[in-house]
Structure formats: structure tokens, C-alpha cells
Motif scaffolding. Structure first.
Motif, PDB file in Angstrom:
ATOM      1  N   ASN A   7      18.630 -25.757  -6.607  1.00  0.00           N
ATOM      2  CA  ASN A   7      20.054 -26.058  -6.709  1.00  0.00           C
ATOM      3  C   ASN A   7      20.382 -27.173  -5.716  1.00  0.00           C
ATOM      4  OD1 ASN A   7      22.821 -26.156  -6.842  1.00  0.00           O
ATOM      5  ND2 ASN A   7      23.174 -24.053  -6.164  1.00  0.00           N
ATOM      6  N   PRO A   8      20.445 -28.424  -6.190  1.00  0.00           N
ATOM      7  CA  PRO A   8      20.757 -29.539  -5.286  1.00  0.00           C
ATOM      8  C   PRO A   8      22.214 -29.580  -4.874  1.00  0.00           C
ATOM      9  CG  PRO A   8      20.615 -30.335  -7.531  1.00  0.00           C
ATOM     10  CD  PRO A   8      20.223 -28.879  -7.573  1.00  0.00           C
ATOM     11  N   GLY A   9      23.054 -28.765  -5.535  1.00  0.00           N
ATOM     12  CA  GLY A   9      24.468 -28.721  -5.181  1.00  0.00           C
ATOM     13  C   GLY A   9      25.342 -28.269  -6.324  1.00  0.00           C
ATOM     14  N   LEU A  10      25.901 -27.071  -6.214  1.00  0.00           N
ATOM     15  CA  LEU A  10      26.914 -26.540  -7.122  1.00  0.00           C
ATOM     16  C   LEU A  10      26.472 -26.441  -8.583  1.00  0.00           C
ATOM     17  CD1 LEU A  10      30.069 -28.341  -5.674  1.00  0.00           C
ATOM     18  CD2 LEU A  10      29.203 -26.066  -5.145  1.00  0.00           C
ATOM     19  N   ILE A  11      25.216 -26.090  -8.834  1.00  0.00           N
ATOM     20  CA  ILE A  11      24.807 -25.803 -10.212  1.00  0.00           C
ATOM     21  C   ILE A  11      24.314 -24.359 -10.338  1.00  0.00           C
ATOM     22  CG2 ILE A  11      24.233 -28.205 -10.741  1.00  0.00           C
ATOM     23  CD1 ILE A  11      21.244 -27.336 -10.546  1.00  0.00           C
ATOM     24  N   CYS A  12      24.728 -23.505  -9.406  1.00  0.00           N
ATOM     25  CA  CYS A  12      24.317 -22.091  -9.472  1.00  0.00           C
ATOM     26  C   CYS A  12      24.793 -21.436 -10.758  1.00  0.00           C
ATOM     27  CB  CYS A  12      24.823 -21.333  -8.254  1.00  0.00           C
ATOM     28  SG  CYS A  12      26.616 -21.387  -8.022  1.00  0.00           S
ATOM     29  N   TYR A  13      25.955 -21.876 -11.293  1.00  0.00           N
ATOM     30  CA  TYR A  13      26.469 -21.319 -12.548  1.00  0.00           C
ATOM     31  C   TYR A  13      25.487 -21.575 -13.693  1.00  0.00           C
ATOM     32  CZ  TYR A  13      27.685 -26.105 -13.874  1.00  0.00           C
ATOM     33  OH  TYR A  13      27.629 -27.439 -14.197  1.00  0.00           O
ATOM     34  N   MET A  14      24.843 -22.747 -13.665  1.00  0.00           N
ATOM     35  CA  MET A  14      23.885 -23.098 -14.703  1.00  0.00           C
ATOM     36  C   MET A  14      22.568 -22.354 -14.510  1.00  0.00           C
ATOM     37  SD  MET A  14      22.664 -26.851 -16.015  1.00  0.00           S
ATOM     38  CE  MET A  14      22.177 -27.412 -14.384  1.00  0.00           C
ATOM     39  N   ASN A  15      22.080 -22.285 -13.279  1.00  0.00           N
ATOM     40  CA  ASN A  15      20.834 -21.570 -12.998  1.00  0.00           C
ATOM     41  C   ASN A  15      20.931 -20.105 -13.399  1.00  0.00           C
ATOM     42  OD1 ASN A  15      19.654 -23.875 -11.984  1.00  0.00           O
ATOM     43  ND2 ASN A  15      20.023 -23.358  -9.836  1.00  0.00           N
ATOM     44  N   ALA A  16      22.054 -19.464 -13.038  1.00  0.00           N
ATOM     45  CA  ALA A  16      22.231 -18.051 -13.368  1.00  0.00           C
ATOM     46  C   ALA A  16      22.294 -17.835 -14.878  1.00  0.00           C
ATOM     47  CB  ALA A  16      23.499 -17.514 -12.697  1.00  0.00           C
ATOM     48  N   SER A  17      22.993 -18.724 -15.584  1.00  0.00           N
ATOM     49  CA  SER A  17      23.115 -18.598 -17.036  1.00  0.00           C
ATOM     50  C   SER A  17      21.780 -18.805 -17.730  1.00  0.00           C
ATOM     51  CB  SER A  17      24.143 -19.604 -17.561  1.00  0.00           C
ATOM     52  OG  SER A  17      25.415 -19.386 -16.998  1.00  0.00           O
ATOM     53  N   GLY A  86      30.474 -33.331 -11.300  1.00  0.00           N
ATOM     54  CA  GLY A  86      30.032 -32.374 -10.298  1.00  0.00           C
ATOM     55  C   GLY A  86      31.061 -31.276 -10.091  1.00  0.00           C
ATOM     56  N   GLY A  87      30.779 -30.397  -9.154  1.00  0.00           N
ATOM     57  CA  GLY A  87      31.708 -29.319  -8.838  1.00  0.00           C
ATOM     58  C   GLY A  87      31.331 -28.021  -9.519  1.00  0.00           C
ATOM     59  N   MET A  88      31.860 -26.940  -8.990  1.00  0.00           N
ATOM     60  CA  MET A  88      31.585 -25.614  -9.527  1.00  0.00           C
ATOM     61  C   MET A  88      32.233 -25.438 -10.898  1.00  0.00           C
ATOM     62  SD  MET A  88      30.172 -22.659  -9.190  1.00  0.00           S
ATOM     63  CE  MET A  88      29.828 -22.357  -7.442  1.00  0.00           C
ATOM     64  N   LYS A  89      31.482 -24.880 -11.829  1.00  0.00           N
ATOM     65  CA  LYS A  89      31.985 -24.580 -13.169  1.00  0.00           C
ATOM     66  C   LYS A  89      31.861 -23.081 -13.436  1.00  0.00           C
ATOM     67  CE  LYS A  89      32.293 -29.021 -13.674  1.00  0.00           C
ATOM     68  NZ  LYS A  89      33.590 -29.708 -13.540  1.00  0.00           N
ATOM     69  N   ALA A  91      30.438 -19.887 -15.303  1.00  0.00           N
ATOM     70  CA  ALA A  91      29.171 -19.526 -15.943  1.00  0.00           C
ATOM     71  C   ALA A  91      29.379 -19.098 -17.390  1.00  0.00           C
ATOM     72  CB  ALA A  91      28.477 -18.422 -15.154  1.00  0.00           C
ATOM     73  N   HIS A  92      30.438 -18.347 -17.658  1.00  0.00           N
ATOM     74  CA  HIS A  92      30.686 -17.907 -19.030  1.00  0.00           C
ATOM     75  C   HIS A  92      31.006 -19.082 -19.934  1.00  0.00           C
ATOM     76  CE1 HIS A  92      33.622 -16.504 -22.186  1.00  0.00           C
ATOM     77  NE2 HIS A  92      32.513 -15.882 -22.522  1.00  0.00           N
ATOM     78  N   GLU A  93      31.794 -20.024 -19.460  1.00  0.00           N
ATOM     79  CA  GLU A  93      32.116 -21.203 -20.254  1.00  0.00           C
ATOM     80  C   GLU A  93      30.870 -22.042 -20.508  1.00  0.00           C
ATOM     81  OE1 GLU A  93      35.230 -23.257 -18.232  1.00  0.00           O
ATOM     82  OE2 GLU A  93      36.728 -21.689 -18.599  1.00  0.00           O
ATOM     83  N   PHE A  94      29.989 -22.139 -19.515  1.00  0.00           N
ATOM     84  CA  PHE A  94      28.739 -22.872 -19.689  1.00  0.00           C
ATOM     85  C   PHE A  94      27.872 -22.185 -20.740  1.00  0.00           C
ATOM     86  CE2 PHE A  94      24.236 -23.356 -18.662  1.00  0.00           C
ATOM     87  CZ  PHE A  94      24.103 -24.736 -18.655  1.00  0.00           C
ATOM     88  N   LEU A  95      27.720 -20.883 -20.639  1.00  0.00           N
ATOM     89  CA  LEU A  95      26.898 -20.125 -21.575  1.00  0.00           C
ATOM     90  C   LEU A  95      27.429 -20.272 -23.001  1.00  0.00           C
ATOM     91  CD1 LEU A  95      24.462 -18.180 -21.637  1.00  0.00           C
ATOM     92  CD2 LEU A  95      26.086 -16.297 -21.375  1.00  0.00           C
ATOM     93  N   THR A  96      28.747 -20.194 -23.150  1.00  0.00           N
ATOM     94  CA  THR A  96      29.361 -20.338 -24.469  1.00  0.00           C
ATOM     95  C   THR A  96      29.115 -21.721 -25.047  1.00  0.00           C
ATOM     96  OG1 THR A  96      31.100 -18.754 -23.876  1.00  0.00           O
ATOM     97  CG2 THR A  96      31.529 -20.197 -25.744  1.00  0.00           C
ATOM     98  N   ALA A  97      29.217 -22.760 -24.207  1.00  0.00           N
ATOM     99  CA  ALA A  97      28.978 -24.126 -24.666  1.00  0.00           C
ATOM    100  C   ALA A  97      27.543 -24.298 -25.156  1.00  0.00           C
ATOM    101  CB  ALA A  97      29.287 -25.119 -23.549  1.00  0.00           C
ATOM    102  N   HIS A 257      29.735 -18.063  -5.566  1.00  0.00           N
ATOM    103  CA  HIS A 257      28.343 -18.365  -5.889  1.00  0.00           C
ATOM    104  C   HIS A 257      27.890 -17.452  -7.022  1.00  0.00           C
ATOM    105  CE1 HIS A 257      24.241 -19.638  -5.315  1.00  0.00           C
ATOM    106  NE2 HIS A 257      23.839 -18.403  -5.044  1.00  0.00           N
ATOM    107  N   TYR A 258      27.167 -18.020  -7.987  1.00  0.00           N
ATOM    108  CA  TYR A 258      26.659 -17.253  -9.113  1.00  0.00           C
ATOM    109  C   TYR A 258      25.199 -16.879  -8.895  1.00  0.00           C
ATOM    110  CZ  TYR A 258      30.739 -18.337 -12.016  1.00  0.00           C
ATOM    111  OH  TYR A 258      32.012 -18.426 -12.534  1.00  0.00           O
ATOM    112  N   VAL A 259      24.876 -15.636  -9.193  1.00  0.00           N
ATOM    113  CA  VAL A 259      23.500 -15.145  -9.186  1.00  0.00           C
ATOM    114  C   VAL A 259      23.304 -14.347 -10.480  1.00  0.00           C
ATOM    115  CG1 VAL A 259      23.331 -15.038  -6.665  1.00  0.00           C
ATOM    116  CG2 VAL A 259      24.127 -13.040  -7.945  1.00  0.00           C
TER     117      VAL A 259
END
Length: 314
Positions: A7-17, A86-89, A91-97, A257-259
Motif C-alpha cells: 500500500n503506497p498510500g490510501l489504497i487499503c480499500y482496494m487491497n481489502a476488496s 488519490g485519497g481514501m475511497k 470499499a463497497h463502492e469499489f467492489l460494486t464498480a 483503514h480497511y482490512v
């Protein structure tokens, strides 16, 4: 084991998904089995990027994995532009997309497969899609309006102290709805029921809400994170077992933070072995389903259940 993602910065939502999607064994295998079709379809770049992530998941090369994850993000953002910056997004919206974009590739991939003398099976439609029927009933004249819709996730209101089973039951109860009917009435009731059930049932707990002053807050009410539950639909009752959890750690909707936690890749739900993995970006720890359900009662955000044995049909 090197199953984590950097995670180089604020992509924990993507990693967790992504970790949760990778827990869906049959979903992933369905994509693997159609790799030759994916390779010949120019529009299928997103699924090819996901397949690259599958292949490098166990690699010790963090640079290779980071390139694969960031390329996936870039391709996704070509249509879902909110994930390009960039920035925190969410996780549910990412997963749905992700799931929506994979579904939208059915036509070009079906044409490519037909040219090869084959047929294409959409992994989202095959394993994650379900149907719901919404019925609106006017309180004045009693007229009914029925609509059927397809979904990949079911969003549930959080019941403090309640179980996931309770939340699904409440989803089926009649709710008040403001609607202007031709009879002049302004009040209606809305009834929802599941018509079909998927192999993997994704549940979204609505922990983020707006106050009357339009301020977004997070609901940190503890719930009973059911590991086993029975879900009722028109086609019959189905037994489900919990296999993955995405959690939002933090008290604020704007920060945190998303895990994720998921069933160990060496285990199957039918084995009865309670081996799970906890994913915190690059860090991966072994845990158990019992610990996951205990420690995520206040932070759980997205739950994924796998269908067990079909009990009976109506």
C-alpha cells in the motif's frame, strides 16, 4: 506466505476488496478456465488485470504486485473515474464498480468465445447475481406496483446488537415510502423479497449515514456476526457460511483503514477447519473464524457468505 499487497498510500480499500474476491474460489477458477477467451478480447482488459493479480498473489516480489494492483486501478478508473484520483475511497463502492464492469463485458466476450467455437460464462452472473422483487402498495387505494431487479450486493440497515440474520429479516418487512399515487395518496408500503440466491452472497452493512445536518457519521454499534445462517427466498431456503469480511477500522467516515479476513486458501468451507487469514495490506496473519466474528462486531462493513446445501424448494 506472501499473500499481502503493498500500500503506497490510501489504497487499503482496494487491497481489502481484492483479498475478499480472491477468497471466492469458484469465482476465481471460473476466470482462470476462460483465460484463452479473455486473451483475445480487447475489451476484457480489466479481467486480465485481475487474473494477473491472481497469478502474482503469492509472489515475494512487492514491486511486481504493486504494478499489478495499480494497473488494475488505472483500468477500472477509465469508466469509474472516481477511483482515478488519490485519497481514501469506499470499499463497497469499489467492489460494486469491479463487479459491474465485469458484468458489462458479457457481450464482447460472448462474441469472442463464439468466434472460437466456445461459449462464455460470466463469473459474476454465475456466482454472485441474485434477483429481488420490490412491491409498492398504495395505502390509499391498495394498487400494487411490482418490479424485479438484479443485484450483486444486498445492503442492510444495522440493527444494534442484532444478528446478520435479523438484518436480512428486517429487509423483508414492509417499510413506509413517500409516493404520489394517481388516487391522490402520498403514502405507500414497500415490500422486498429475494427471488433467487447466489453461490456467494455479498452483504453490505450500512454503517455510514448522513445526519439531518448532512454530516456523514459512522455507526459503530456492535452486531452479532453470524457465521452460519439460513436465508429464505422464493426458490427455497439456503444455508450459508461466512467466508470473508471487509472491516473499516476507525470511528470516522472520513478517516480510517480497511482490512479483510478470509477463509484460508488451503481450506474449504466443507472441511470444518477454522483456519482464516487476516489481511492488512502487505501484512498477513493466521487467525480463526471464531476470532474474526468476535473482533469485527463493531467494524464489519462487507460480509461474504458461501452457499452450503440447498435445504428444500417451495
Amino acid at each position: 506466505m506472501f499473500l499481502g499487497f503493498p500500500n503506497p498510500g490510501l489504497i487499503c480499500y482496494m487491497n481489502a476488496s481484492l483479498q475478499s474476491l480472491l477468497t471466492l474460489t469458484e469465482f476465481v477458477e471460473d476466470i482462470r478456465s476462460q483465460e484463452d477467451v479473455l486473451a483475445l478480447c480487447p475489451e476484457a482488459q480489466l479481467i486480465r488485470c485481475f487474473l494477473n493479480i491472481v497469478k502474482c498473489r503469492s509472489s515475494a516480489d512487492s514491486r511486481l504486485k504493486l504494478e499489478a494492483v495499480m494497473k488494475f486501478k488505472r483500468v477500472l478508473s477509465l469508466q469509474a473515474v472516481e477511483f482515478g484520483c488519490g485519497g481514501m475511497k469506499d470499499a463497497h463502492e469499489f467492489l460494486t464498480a469491479v463487479l459491474d464492469q465485469i458484468r458489462n463485458l458479457v457481450l464482447p466476450l460472448s462474441k469472442t468465445a463464439a468466434c472460437m467455437g466456445r461459449s462464455y460464462s460470466c463469473p459474476v452472473q454465475r456466482h454472485l447475481l441474485f434477483k429481488m422483487q420490490n412491491t409498492r402498495i398504495c395505502k390509499g387505494c391498495g394498487v400494487r406496483s411490482i418490479r424485479e431487479e438484479e443485484f450483486t450486493t444486498l445492503s442492510l440497515d444495522v440493527i444494534p446488537g442484532g444478528s446478520v440474520q435479523d438484518m436480512i429479516h428486517m429487509q423483508h418487512m414492509e417499510r413506509e415510502l413517500e409516493f404520489r399515487c394517481q388516487c391522490g395518496g402520498n403514502s405507500s408500503g414497500l415490500e422486498s423479497r429475494l427471488l433467487t440466491l447466489p453461490k456467494y452472497l455479498i452483504l453490505h452493512l450500512k454503517r455510514f449515514k448522513f445526519t439531518k445536518n448532512r454530516v456523514m457519521i459512522k455507526l459503530v454499534d456492535p452486531i452479532v456476526l453470524s457465521r452460519e445462517m439460513l436465508v429464505t427466498a422464493h426458490q427455497g431456503d439456503q444455508s450459508y457460511g461466512l467466508i470473508s469480511v471487509i472491516s473499516h477500522v476507525g470511528s470516522s467516515a472520513r478517516k480510517g483503514h480497511y482490512v479483510s479476513d478470509g477463509l484460508h486458501p488451503d481450506c474449504r468451507m466443507e472441511d470444518g477447519a477454522d483456519r482464516w487469514l487476516h489481511f492488512n495490506d502487505i501484512y498477513v496473519l493466521e487467525t480463526s473464524g471464531e476470532m474474526v466474528s468476535k473482533w469485527n462486531s463493531e467494524e464489519s462493513y462487507v460480509l461474504i457468505y458461501q452457499r452450503r446445501v440447498r435445504l428444500h424448494s417451495l
